[in-house]
Design an enzyme around this catalytic site. Structure first.
Site, PDB file in Angstrom:
ATOM      1  CG  HIS A  10      26.930  14.103   9.606  1.00 37.19           C
ATOM      2  ND1 HIS A  10      27.550  14.156   8.561  1.00 37.19           N
ATOM      3  CD2 HIS A  10      25.469  13.837   9.354  1.00 37.19           C
ATOM      4  CE1 HIS A  10      26.708  14.304   7.336  1.00 37.19           C
ATOM      5  NE2 HIS A  10      25.526  14.127   7.851  1.00 37.19           N
ATOM      6  CD  GLU A  88      19.424  14.879   6.812  1.00 39.13           C
ATOM      7  OE1 GLU A  88      18.543  15.280   7.504  1.00 39.13           O
ATOM      8  OE2 GLU A  88      20.278  15.464   6.500  1.00 39.13           O
TER       9      GLU A  88
END
EC number: 5.4.2.11
Length: 249
Positions: A10, A88
């Site tokens: 990202h 994550e």
């Protein structure tokens, strides 16, 4: 004929810009992060990549990066699959802490071990912590036993691999070109798996934000080649910036 897979971390998040540990906390992109995602889309378009399917996590920084990149690619219509398994790495009690302050308190070596080692977990969050994933309705359908309170990279790989085997690998085996928009450590886990990287070498692998990493895979999904799109020197500098985030001033 090789299969093509792109791993895209990202764009810069609000906590990336503040140098904080983020993990499973759902933090959005900065304006720079949106620009990085758009530029990633342009780089993939210049490469001539035509995707068949995209995957992302349940965290908005990865979701919004994918949306921005697909818009720049003019491939907004692609089917998108979301999974918590691409989230994550859970940073436990480090989540929300400033990385430099944490390095000053615990030492750079300890913070680097927490950030980049393969099998060492940071301290866990407490079960009564308001940020525990069991209090987030996006995970309501999951067994509480699978929700992490901290993770090592090894734990992250163990979480990601079932999704790779059940969802992504079959698509690649079907000759589909696949884009994954995810996070530094969930992508490091896949990088380790694909490249059969040793536990020691993965310590020095840093994935920069917003730069597409293109893999070409054989018909048995072995790595034929991989490279960052765009300027390789810029990718190297960006990776070095990631490596330096846990150093005390």
């Amino acid at each position: 004929m090789t299969r093509k897979l792109v791993l895209l971390r990202h764009g810069q998040s609000q906590w990336n810009s503040m140098n904080r540990f983020t993990g499973w906390v759902d933090i959005g992109l900065t304006e720079q992060g949106h620009q990085e995602a758009t530029m990633a889309g342009h780089l993939m378009k210049e490469e001539g990549l035509e995707f068949d399917v995209a995957h992302t996590s349940l965290l908005k920084r990865a979701i919004h990066t994918l949306q921005d990149a697909l818009k720049a690619l003019d491939q907004d219509w692609l089917p998108i699959y979301k999974s918590w398994r691409l989230n994550e790495r859970h940073y436990g009690a480090l989540q929300g802490l400033d990385k430099i302050d944490t390095a000053a308190k615990h030492g750079e070596e300890q913070v680097n071990i927490w950030r980049r080692s393969y099998d060492i977990q940071p301290p866990p969050i407490d079960l009564d912590d308001p940020s525990h994933p069991m209090r987030d309705r996006r995970y309501a359908a999951l067994d509480r036993k699978v929700l992490p309170v901290t993770e090592s990279l090894k734990n992250t790989l163990e979480r990601v691999l079932p999704y790779w085997n059940d969802a992504i690998a079959p698509q690649l085996n079907d000759n589909k070109t696949v884009l994954i928009s995810a996070h530094g450590n969930s992508l490091r886990a896949l990088y380790k798996y694909l490249n059969q990287e040793s536990d020691e070498k993965i310590l020095n692998v840093n994935i920069p934000t917003g730069i597409p990493l293109l893999f070409e895979l054989s018909d048995t999904l072995q790595v034929v080649s991989y490279r960052y799109l765009g300027d390789p020197d810029a990718a190297q500098r960006a990776a070095e910036m990631v490596a330096n985030q846990g150093k005390a001033k």
